[in-house]
Scaffold this motif. Structure first.
Motif, PDB file in Angstrom:
ATOM      1  N   HIS A   1       0.659  -1.153   0.098  1.00 38.33           N
ATOM      2  CA  HIS A   1       0.105  -0.021  -0.111  1.00 38.33           C
ATOM      3  C   HIS A   1       0.915   1.208   0.006  1.00 38.33           C
TER       4      HIS A   1
ATOM      5  N   ASN B   1      -6.481  -5.312  -3.279  1.00 38.02           N
ATOM      6  CA  ASN B   1      -6.468  -4.296  -2.368  1.00 38.02           C
ATOM      7  C   ASN B   1      -7.359  -3.131  -2.942  1.00 38.02           C
TER       8      ASN B   1
ATOM      9  N   GLN C   1      -2.471  -6.370  -7.455  1.00 36.10           N
ATOM     10  CA  GLN C   1      -2.347  -5.678  -6.375  1.00 36.10           C
ATOM     11  C   GLN C   1      -1.531  -4.485  -6.682  1.00 36.10           C
TER      12      GLN C   1
ATOM     13  N   GLU D   1      -8.402   0.723  -4.401  1.00 34.20           N
ATOM     14  CA  GLU D   1      -7.726   1.753  -5.203  1.00 34.20           C
ATOM     15  C   GLU D   1      -7.332   2.951  -4.509  1.00 34.20           C
TER      16      GLU D   1
ATOM     17  N   LEU E   1      -8.794  -2.396  -7.136  1.00 28.14           N
ATOM     18  CA  LEU E   1      -8.202  -1.788  -7.868  1.00 28.14           C
ATOM     19  C   LEU E   1      -8.659  -1.867  -9.494  1.00 28.14           C
TER      20      LEU E   1
ATOM     21  N   ASP F   1      -0.784  -1.538 -13.719  1.00 34.14           N
ATOM     22  CA  ASP F   1      -1.958  -2.249 -13.204  1.00 34.14           C
ATOM     23  C   ASP F   1      -2.231  -3.477 -14.071  1.00 34.14           C
TER      24      ASP F   1
ATOM     25  N   LYS G   1      -3.455   2.518  -3.703  1.00 36.75           N
ATOM     26  CA  LYS G   1      -2.818   1.931  -4.962  1.00 36.75           C
ATOM     27  C   LYS G   1      -1.277   2.264  -4.977  1.00 36.75           C
TER      28      LYS G   1
END
Length: 583
Positions: free
Chosen positions: A378, A466, A530, A468, A402, A525, A471
């Motif tokens: 994170h 996770n 993740q 957004e 995400l 991405d 991110k």
């Protein structure tokens, strides 16, 4: 007709056979009735799927025994999860031999004893030679099999919490019996005595014997060379000073007290021997510090190629991050470890892509395709602590995944299932990619695990995705890392060790090889489900040692009692020679 009836009763098995699946989870409201119809055992056809690596059958109140044929039919099984069923009072026939099994979870059953022939497997040759994690918590065990260490000689984590044990078998602490055992949990039992021979567990790092009937702690416990975390709360110790210490002092203080002759070690000779040992250890530490603190040219030359990891202790950190754990995760995904890493440089060239690829590789290998553990990273600036690790019903868990819009977990899982089916149709094959591969890990769970920040936002939904909100992007410098597991605390620490050491190596490589190319956030991405936002790198320059700062993160229960802190002195202990961990 009979074969057709079996196919109708167990369509999951037919599907698994047709698709050559390696993971299988049996659950749902109809499972209990089908198992009852099969005589309280698993169907024999299940044991004709030799490719299975992961098998879970959970929450079935009619499952009393796995059934014959498991060992012969599933030789490649790596993980076997049979929790919250009705197994017991023994296992007939015994489970092993299972030569490839690494994780065995029999928690929440009705096991009372595991005698030879009705236990885990033979002792000679070892029935479970590769087993690393064994969870027997939440049963009714009155004793452990004496040959447990011979049956599973490579055991690293043993969870016996919530049984009826009044002692450990002497064979468990025999010198060399379990050389790799690092985590032993036996809270909430009836243990009356702890043998001094526990000192023979040379790799023991974590010991939890809380809420038992112990009245003494042997001084020899302080001789466990790697022991860093102990819990003896809830025992009525004769030494009232020691009883007060175990309720409020750090592990090191308790071990020091035992080492110099506290209760269990006696007085006189024991105290003198303890003092001599401690004096010897002190002198060795001083000699080591003098060697490492030398100011010769050799030290200066070596620094240029070294990777430095500076551990910032909670006591040195003005604003340490804390993770609070809610009790309901115990039945879902009970283990979590966290850490903060500062100083990453993900901006040049393909640094971010390599970072994402390294996580994917960890998920495939050490995490065993997320069946053993799941890691998540994170952007630290977006993480608002303290964090809460809890479990929520799928319809109540909201997250902004995400690359997607906000959705409830129930809706997200359904959407991923539909996408998986579409993938199969388009590619005309049964395998799927991305997050869709991990949906089976949620099957049978009434609640889903999640990590929630101080704003009430879900930032992690393991083992799926996770948020957004946190991110990680190319400009990220400081990160919060988390590893969760349904099977073992030690696997969480092992994965975290591997991730941080890999980050240190990547940071050094990035500093020494500044690249012209750059990975866009969109490309990043696409690499991983993740990852990838903010900061400037405070790392040293190209000609000096690469420095990452690793901040300790405490995991506590809702009352504030410590469950685990990472990294402790026992963690990051296997760093390669070119990595220096400064504590």
């Amino acid at each position: 007709m009979a074969a057709a009836a079996v196919s109708e009763s167990w369509p999951e098995l037919e599907l698994a056979e047709r698709e050559r699946r390696r993971e299988l989870l049996l659950t749902g409201p109809g499972l209990e009735e089908r198992v009852r119809a099969a005589g309280g055992q698993l169907p024999p056809r299940l044991f004709t799927l030799p490719l299975l690596h992961y098998l879970e059958v959970s929450g079935c109140g009619s499952l009393r025994a796995p059934g014959p044929g498991l060992a012969q039919g599933l030789p490649q099984l790596h993980s076997l999860v049979l929790r919250r069923n009705a197994l017991g009072p023994g296992l007939s026939p015994e489970l092993g031999p299972l030569p490839a099994l690494r994780v065995l979870d029999l928690s929440g059953n009705a096991l009372e004893a595991l005698p030879p022939g009705q236990g885990l497997g033979p002792a000679e040759p070892p029935g479970l030679p590769q087993l690393q994690s064994l969870n027997l918590s939440g049963n009714r065990l009155r004793e452990l099999p004496a040959d447990l260490a011979r049956c599973a000689p490579r055991l690293q984590s043993l969870n016996l919490t919530g049984n009826c044990l009044d002692s450990f078998p002497a064979e468990l602490f025999r010198p060399g019996a379990l050389p790799l055992l690092s985590e032993l949990a036996a809270a909430d039992n009836c243990l009356r005595e702890l043998s001094p021979d526990i000192a023979h567990l040379a790799s023991l790092k974590t010991l939890d014997l809380s809420n038992n009937q112990l009245n003494e702690i042997p001084a020899e416990l302080a001789d466990c060379p790697k022991l860093k975390e102990i819990n003896f709360r809830g025992n009525k110790l004769r030494d009232k000073r020691l009883e007060k210490m175990v309720s409020g002092c750090q592990t090191r203080s308790i071990l020091e007290y035992l080492r110099v002759g506290g209760r269990g070690g006696g007085k006189g000779k024991g105290r003198a021997e303890g003092s001599e040992k401690e004096e010897s250890r002190r002198k060795r530490r001083e000699r080591k510090q003098r060697r490492e603190g030398g100011d010769g040219e050799e030290q200066d030359v070596g620094d240029a190629g070294r990777l430095l990891l500076r551990v910032l202790h909670v006591s040195e950190n003005p604003a340490p991050l804390t993770v609070r754990v809610s009790p309901e995760v115990r039945d879902v995904r009970p283990y979590i470890v966290g850490a903060v890493v500062r100083g990453m440089d993900l901006q040049p060239g393909n640094a971010l892509k390599r970072f994402l690829t390294s996580q994917t590789k960890l998920h495939e290998d050490l995490c065993e395709k997320r069946t053993a553990a799941t890691l998540a990273t994170h952007e630290l600036r977006a993480v608002k602590g303290p964090l809460l690790y809890c479990a929520r019903p799928p319809q109540d868990l909201k997250i902004v995944p995400l690359g997607r819009k906000e959705a409830k977990a129930k809706e997200l899982v359904r959407q991923l299932q539909l996408e998986a089916e579409e993938q199969r149709k388009q590619k005309k094959r049964q395998s799927v990619s991305g997050l869709h591969r991990y949906l089976h890990l949620l099957d049978g769970n009434e609640n889903y695990p999640c990590l929630v920040d101080a704003d009430g936002d879900v930032i992690s939904f393991p083992p799926i995705t996770n948020s957004e909100k946190t991110k990680v992007k190319k400009t990220t410098s400081d990160l919060f890392l988390e590893v969760t597991s349904a099977t073992s605390l030690q696997i969480c620490k092992d994965v975290m060790d591997a991730l941080i050491l890999k980050m240190a190596e990547m940071n050094k490589y990035t500093l020494e090889n500044k690249e012209e190319g750059s990975l866009s956030d969109t490309e990043a991405d696409a690499v991983s489900g993740q990852l990838p936002d903010p900061r400037t790198n405070p790392s040293a320059g190209k000609d000096g040692p690469s420095l990452l700062v690793v901040e300790q993160v405490r995991v506590v229960d809702l009352e504030g009692s410590l469950k685990v802190v990472y990294p402790s002195k026992a963690d990051l202990a296997t760093a390669p020679p070119h990595v220096t961990v400064v504590r």
